[in-house]
Design an enzyme around this catalytic site. Structure first.
Site, mmCIF file in Angstrom:
data_model
loop_
_atom_site.group_PDB
_atom_site.id
_atom_site.type_symbol
_atom_site.label_atom_id
_atom_site.label_comp_id
_atom_site.label_asym_id
_atom_site.label_seq_id
_atom_site.Cartn_x
_atom_site.Cartn_y
_atom_site.Cartn_z
ATOM 1 N N CYS A 113 -8.907 -5.725 -9.452
ATOM 2 C CA CYS A 113 -8.557 -4.681 -10.416
ATOM 3 C C CYS A 113 -8.113 -3.467 -9.598
ATOM 4 C CB CYS A 113 -9.795 -4.391 -11.257
ATOM 5 S SG CYS A 113 -9.549 -3.191 -12.549
ATOM 6 N N CYS A 171 0.849 -1.192 0.000
ATOM 7 C CA CYS A 171 0.000 0.000 0.000
ATOM 8 C C CYS A 171 0.885 1.243 0.000
ATOM 9 C CB CYS A 171 -0.898 -0.013 1.235
ATOM 10 S SG CYS A 171 -1.937 1.456 1.398
ATOM 11 N N CYS A 202 -5.163 0.950 6.542
ATOM 12 C CA CYS A 202 -5.342 2.413 6.493
ATOM 13 C C CYS A 202 -6.598 2.854 5.745
ATOM 14 C CB CYS A 202 -4.109 3.076 5.897
ATOM 15 S SG CYS A 202 -3.935 2.826 4.112
ATOM 16 N N CYS A 236 -7.439 -1.079 1.648
ATOM 17 C CA CYS A 236 -6.381 -1.573 2.522
ATOM 18 C C CYS A 236 -6.965 -1.727 3.928
ATOM 19 C CB CYS A 236 -5.214 -0.592 2.529
ATOM 20 S SG CYS A 236 -3.922 -1.009 3.728
ATOM 21 N N CYS A 267 0.463 3.175 3.580
ATOM 22 C CA CYS A 267 0.925 2.667 4.879
ATOM 23 C C CYS A 267 1.975 1.565 4.779
ATOM 24 C CB CYS A 267 -0.266 2.170 5.693
ATOM 25 S SG CYS A 267 -1.013 0.638 5.057
#
EC number: 1.8.4.12
Length: 131
Positions: free
Chosen positions: A119, A47, A99, A96, A50
C-alpha cells in the site's frame, strides 16, 4: 546498490512539501487523493526521491484502500521492511532501499501469487510509461 544520503534540508530543497512530508517524515497522503490510485498506465513506478525502480505496473491491483496497491516489488532488493508500531498499530513499513524514502506499508492480505498488498503513497512515486 549504493545508498543515497542527504540531509533533511537537502531533501526539502529538492522535493515539494507533500513529497517531503511523506517520503522523509513518514506522513501519509489522504486516501483516494493520489494521482496513481486509479491509473492503469503500463510502465514502471520509480522512487520520486532517487529514481530507483520500485514496482512494475503489471503487479498493480485495485485493493479499494485508497492508495496504489501492488502485490510485489520490482526486485527483491528494491525496498527494505521495518517494523512500525506507530499510531497504536503493528505494521510493516516499506522504504526505498536506495534512499530510505518512506513509501507506505505492506500487508498480508493481497492477491495471488504473493498474498501481499504493498500500500504505497502516490506522492512517493513517479510512473515512467513503457514504450
Amino acid at each position: 546498490m549504493e545508498k543515497i544520503e542527504k540531509t533533511l534540508e537537502e531533501w526539502r530543497a529538492m522535493l515539494d512539501p507533500e513529497q517531503f512530508n511523506v517520503c522523509r517524515l513518514s506522513a501519509t497522503e489522504r486516501p483516494f487523493s493520489g494521482k496513481y490510485n486509479a491509473t492503469k498506465t503500463d510502465g514502471v513506478y520509480h522512487c520520486i526521491c532517487c529514481n530507483e525502480p520500485l514496482f512494475d505496473s503489471k503487479t498493480k491491483f485495485d485493493s479499494g484502500c485508497g492508495w496504489p496497491s501492488f502485490y510485489a516489488p520490482i526486485g527483491d532488493n528494491a525496498m527494505t521492511e521495518i517494523r512500525d508500531t506507530s499510531h497504536g498499530m503493528i505494521r510493516t513499513e516499506v522504504k526505498c532501499a536506495k534512499c530510505d524514502a518512506h513509501l507506505g506499508h505492506v500487508f498480508p492480505d493481497g492477491p495471488p501469487p504473493t498474498g501481499l498488498r504493498y500500500c504505497i503513497n502516490s506522492v512517493c512515486l513517479d510512473l515512467v510509461p513503457r514504450e
